[in-house]
Motif scaffolding. Structure first.
Motif, PDB file in Angstrom:
ATOM      1  N   PRO A   5       4.002  -0.758  -5.460  1.00  0.00           N
ATOM      2  CA  PRO A   5       2.830  -1.587  -5.746  1.00  0.00           C
ATOM      3  C   PRO A   5       2.059  -1.188  -7.007  1.00  0.00           C
ATOM      4  O   PRO A   5       1.090  -1.854  -7.368  1.00  0.00           O
ATOM      5  CB  PRO A   5       1.976  -1.439  -4.492  1.00  0.00           C
ATOM      6  CG  PRO A   5       2.358  -0.121  -3.926  1.00  0.00           C
ATOM      7  CD  PRO A   5       3.803   0.086  -4.288  1.00  0.00           C
ATOM      8  N   GLY A   8      -1.563  -0.681  -6.430  1.00  0.00           N
ATOM      9  CA  GLY A   8      -2.088  -1.612  -5.433  1.00  0.00           C
ATOM     10  C   GLY A   8      -1.771  -1.136  -4.024  1.00  0.00           C
ATOM     11  O   GLY A   8      -1.168  -0.082  -3.828  1.00  0.00           O
ATOM     12  N   THR A  24       2.419  -9.781  -0.423  1.00  0.00           N
ATOM     13  CA  THR A  24       1.492  -9.861  -1.549  1.00  0.00           C
ATOM     14  C   THR A  24       0.545  -8.661  -1.483  1.00  0.00           C
ATOM     15  O   THR A  24      -0.265  -8.564  -0.571  1.00  0.00           O
ATOM     16  CB  THR A  24       0.678 -11.168  -1.504  1.00  0.00           C
ATOM     17  OG1 THR A  24       1.587 -12.267  -1.529  1.00  0.00           O
ATOM     18  CG2 THR A  24      -0.280 -11.257  -2.684  1.00  0.00           C
ATOM     19  N   THR A  26      -2.545  -6.042  -2.799  1.00  0.00           N
ATOM     20  CA  THR A  26      -3.900  -6.240  -3.323  1.00  0.00           C
ATOM     21  C   THR A  26      -4.273  -5.052  -4.194  1.00  0.00           C
ATOM     22  O   THR A  26      -3.774  -3.940  -4.011  1.00  0.00           O
ATOM     23  CB  THR A  26      -4.926  -6.367  -2.182  1.00  0.00           C
ATOM     24  OG1 THR A  26      -4.864  -5.188  -1.369  1.00  0.00           O
ATOM     25  CG2 THR A  26      -4.652  -7.596  -1.333  1.00  0.00           C
ATOM     26  N   ARG A  27      -5.149  -5.315  -5.137  1.00  0.00           N
ATOM     27  CA  ARG A  27      -5.671  -4.249  -6.011  1.00  0.00           C
ATOM     28  C   ARG A  27      -7.003  -4.743  -6.552  1.00  0.00           C
ATOM     29  O   ARG A  27      -7.070  -5.788  -7.206  1.00  0.00           O
ATOM     30  CB  ARG A  27      -4.689  -3.989  -7.150  1.00  0.00           C
ATOM     31  CG  ARG A  27      -5.095  -2.855  -8.062  1.00  0.00           C
ATOM     32  CD  ARG A  27      -4.010  -2.602  -9.083  1.00  0.00           C
ATOM     33  NE  ARG A  27      -4.410  -1.577 -10.030  1.00  0.00           N
ATOM     34  CZ  ARG A  27      -3.735  -1.274 -11.120  1.00  0.00           C
ATOM     35  NH1 ARG A  27      -2.604  -1.922 -11.406  1.00  0.00           N
ATOM     36  NH2 ARG A  27      -4.169  -0.342 -11.936  1.00  0.00           N
ATOM     37  N   PHE A  32      -2.560 -10.200  -8.777  1.00  0.00           N
ATOM     38  CA  PHE A  32      -1.141  -9.924  -8.586  1.00  0.00           C
ATOM     39  C   PHE A  32      -0.322 -11.060  -9.194  1.00  0.00           C
ATOM     40  O   PHE A  32      -0.510 -12.222  -8.882  1.00  0.00           O
ATOM     41  CB  PHE A  32      -0.832  -9.795  -7.090  1.00  0.00           C
ATOM     42  CG  PHE A  32       0.622  -9.626  -6.767  1.00  0.00           C
ATOM     43  CD1 PHE A  32       1.306  -8.488  -7.152  1.00  0.00           C
ATOM     44  CD2 PHE A  32       1.311 -10.607  -6.074  1.00  0.00           C
ATOM     45  CE1 PHE A  32       2.649  -8.324  -6.845  1.00  0.00           C
ATOM     46  CE2 PHE A  32       2.643 -10.459  -5.761  1.00  0.00           C
ATOM     47  CZ  PHE A  32       3.320  -9.314  -6.143  1.00  0.00           C
ATOM     48  N   ALA A  73       5.376  -4.128  -8.759  1.00  0.00           N
ATOM     49  CA  ALA A  73       4.279  -5.099  -8.820  1.00  0.00           C
ATOM     50  C   ALA A  73       3.780  -5.225 -10.253  1.00  0.00           C
ATOM     51  O   ALA A  73       3.684  -4.245 -10.983  1.00  0.00           O
ATOM     52  CB  ALA A  73       3.129  -4.668  -7.908  1.00  0.00           C
ATOM     53  N   TRP A  75       0.488  -6.537 -12.434  1.00  0.00           N
ATOM     54  CA  TRP A  75      -0.938  -6.820 -12.305  1.00  0.00           C
ATOM     55  C   TRP A  75      -1.524  -7.243 -13.640  1.00  0.00           C
ATOM     56  O   TRP A  75      -1.118  -6.748 -14.680  1.00  0.00           O
ATOM     57  CB  TRP A  75      -1.681  -5.569 -11.835  1.00  0.00           C
ATOM     58  CG  TRP A  75      -1.195  -5.025 -10.535  1.00  0.00           C
ATOM     59  CD1 TRP A  75      -0.333  -3.983 -10.351  1.00  0.00           C
ATOM     60  CD2 TRP A  75      -1.529  -5.498  -9.241  1.00  0.00           C
ATOM     61  NE1 TRP A  75      -0.117  -3.782  -9.018  1.00  0.00           N
ATOM     62  CE2 TRP A  75      -0.842  -4.697  -8.310  1.00  0.00           C
ATOM     63  CE3 TRP A  75      -2.343  -6.520  -8.766  1.00  0.00           C
ATOM     64  CZ2 TRP A  75      -0.941  -4.891  -6.939  1.00  0.00           C
ATOM     65  CZ3 TRP A  75      -2.443  -6.710  -7.402  1.00  0.00           C
ATOM     66  CH2 TRP A  75      -1.757  -5.903  -6.505  1.00  0.00           C
TER      67      TRP A  75
END
Length: 82
Positions: A5, A8, A24, A26-27, A32, A73, A75
């Motif tokens: 991630p 994240g 999915t 999150t951060r 994302f 991931a 971002w």
């Protein structure tokens, strides 16, 4: 399959194949973009132009075939609290 991630949070960093979907993550302060098979695509600092992120193509669950793969991931920093 392993999910990275990249700063994240995701419910699980491993998924069994075949998968119906990819989680999915999150951060805080970031949007994302998607999961990428190449870390260089996830790390690119290229931006968003005319509705497209300027990086490689994000993976979908249907495109994942190799259980030994790592997906990274991608971002993009949120601007103005978006």
């Amino acid at each position: 399959m392993t999910l990275n991630p990249k700063g994240g949070a995701v419910a699980s960093t491993t998924i069994d194949l075949p998968a119906k979907s990819l989680p999915t993550p999150t951060r805080e302060g970031y949007h994302f973009v998607g999961w990428f098979k190449d870390e260089i695509d996830a790390d690119t600092t290229k931006g968003y132009v005319r509705g497209k992120y300027l990086c490689g193509e994000a993976m979908t669950a249907a495109g994942v075939e190799d259980a030994d793969k790592i997906l990274y991931a991608k971002w993009v920093k949120d601007f103005l609290g978006e």
